[in-house]
Scaffold this active site. Structure first.
Site, PDB file in Angstrom:
ATOM      1  CG  ASP A 170      -2.073   0.963   1.087  1.00 20.72           C
ATOM      2  OD1 ASP A 170      -2.084   1.734   0.104  1.00 20.72           O
ATOM      3  OD2 ASP A 170      -2.950   0.973   1.961  1.00 20.72           O
ATOM      4  CB  VAL A 171       3.503   2.274  -2.157  1.00 23.86           C
ATOM      5  CG1 VAL A 171       4.172   1.088  -1.461  1.00 23.86           C
ATOM      6  CG2 VAL A 171       3.136   1.901  -3.582  1.00 23.86           C
ATOM      7  CE  LYS A 172      -4.078   4.872  -0.103  1.00 26.26           C
ATOM      8  NZ  LYS A 172      -3.620   3.838   0.834  1.00 26.26           N
ATOM      9  NE  ARG A 173       6.300   5.161  -3.503  1.00 25.18           N
ATOM     10  CZ  ARG A 173       6.332   5.269  -2.188  1.00 25.18           C
ATOM     11  NH1 ARG A 173       5.378   5.913  -1.554  1.00 25.18           N
ATOM     12  NH2 ARG A 173       7.329   4.749  -1.488  1.00 25.18           N
ATOM     13  CB  THR A 204      -2.377   1.162  -3.501  1.00 24.73           C
ATOM     14  OG1 THR A 204      -1.368   1.633  -2.604  1.00 24.73           O
ATOM     15  CG2 THR A 204      -3.103  -0.017  -2.875  1.00 24.73           C
TER      16      THR A 204
END
Length: 317
Positions: free
Chosen positions: A111-114, A143
């Site tokens: 879950d890094v939302k890059r 993510t």
């Protein structure tokens, strides 16, 4: 998404445990024990002893939970921000957690939302392809944030295809203020999140696997059951990652509409409801030894994971 779907089917459980440790979620005696260990064994030149000790405590906490739930759930989802808050030691803890979960047979969602473009996006996508032939992050999916459009997504899509990995793109998130942007009305009467949903479905069109779902999935919050059900119809080839279960108010009934007619098409995340379940156990006391406290963490995480699994099975029956 084929590997994730196979893992879900093998456990008959479409749930994922969020590994999001904080000092408030790790028993105090565990934090204290590893802080003292860092003071004793880490070189005096290390000016980050507190972070080093916390990272060690986080890893032992995560390992206790992984061991407790590995035969129940198909996947875990560590949130990298919790680890980056500790600096380099935290990043090491993140990669060690991902690797350990993989070794226990779990699918790992980073879950890094890059989100960025060009060479920066390609560099972020190394989370999936690794560096110089080595898998340095040990993640099966990431993510990502679609705000920059296809320039920010295509490098990840290409990396996912190259490395046999997956993506989850933010579409309709569970946080209350998401409406400020995601529900804005467009000129055609639709909403921003619906337009993003159409883009995500298109971005994954060339990667549909044998179960009918693309490598490019969507993040759809459990706190939006009506929109989630409508998105399920709108995005027939997009697998959903559904946060917001438990502590944020989502229930098994509220997420049921986000699954397809065969009970597939989604995986539901719970973080605090599982990893923090020990805080309601009357057996816990700050006087306990760290190992005993971790045993209580593990027992409660297992019970909470089983309860979530059983509730989802009933809702999807």
């Amino acid at each position: 998404m084929d590997r994730l779907i196979e893992a879900i089917e093998s456990k008959q459980n479409p749930s994922v445990v969020g590994l999001d440790p904080t000092p408030a979620l790790v028993p105090a005696q565990v934090m204290d024990a590893y802080r003292l260990e860092a003071d004793e064994y880490v070189e005096d030149a290390d000016d980050n002893l507190a972070a080093t000790g916390a990272a060690a405590a986080y890893f032992e906490f995560n390992r206790a939970i992984i061991d407790a739930v590995a035969d129940i759930v198909p996947a875990v989802k560590p949130q990298i921000a919790m680890y980056e808050a500790l600096g380099p030691a935290g990043v090491d803890c993140y990669t060690m957690t991902c690797q350990y979960a993989r070794e226990q047979g779990l699918y790992v969602i980073g879950d890094v939302k890059r989100g960025d473009i060009g060479s920066t996006a390609a560099a972020y996508a190394k989370h999936l392809t690794g560096f110089d032939g080595d898998d340095v992050w040990h993640e099966d999916a990431l993510t990502v944030n679609p705000y920059l459009g296809s320039d920010g997504i295509e490098p990840f899509v290409e990396a996912a295809k190259e490395a046999d990995r997956d993506l989850f793109v933010l579409v309709r998130t569970s946080n209350p203020s998401s409406a400020q942007i995601q529900e804005l009305e467009l000129a055609d009467g639709g909403r921003v999140y619906e337009h993003v949903a159409d883009l995500v479905e298109a971005w994954g069109a060339a990667t549909v696997g044998r179960f009918g779902y693309a490598r490019t999935g969507a993040v759809v919050g459990a706190t939006h059951p009506e929109e989630g059900a409508a998105l399920r119809e709108r995005m027939p080839h997009t697998f959903f990652l559904v946060p917001g279960y438990g502590a944020q108010g989502g229930t098994a009934q509220s997420v049921a509409g986000m699954f397809d007619r065969d009970g597939s098409g989604a995986i539901v995340n719970s973080s605090r409801g599982i990893i923090g379940a020990w805080r309601d156990d009357e057996r816990y006391s700050t006087d306990l030894e760290p190992e005993t406290a971790l045993d209580i963490v593990a027992a409660n995480a297992r019970r909470a994971a089983e309860d979530m699994r059983d509730q989802l099975r009933v809702a999807l029956a």
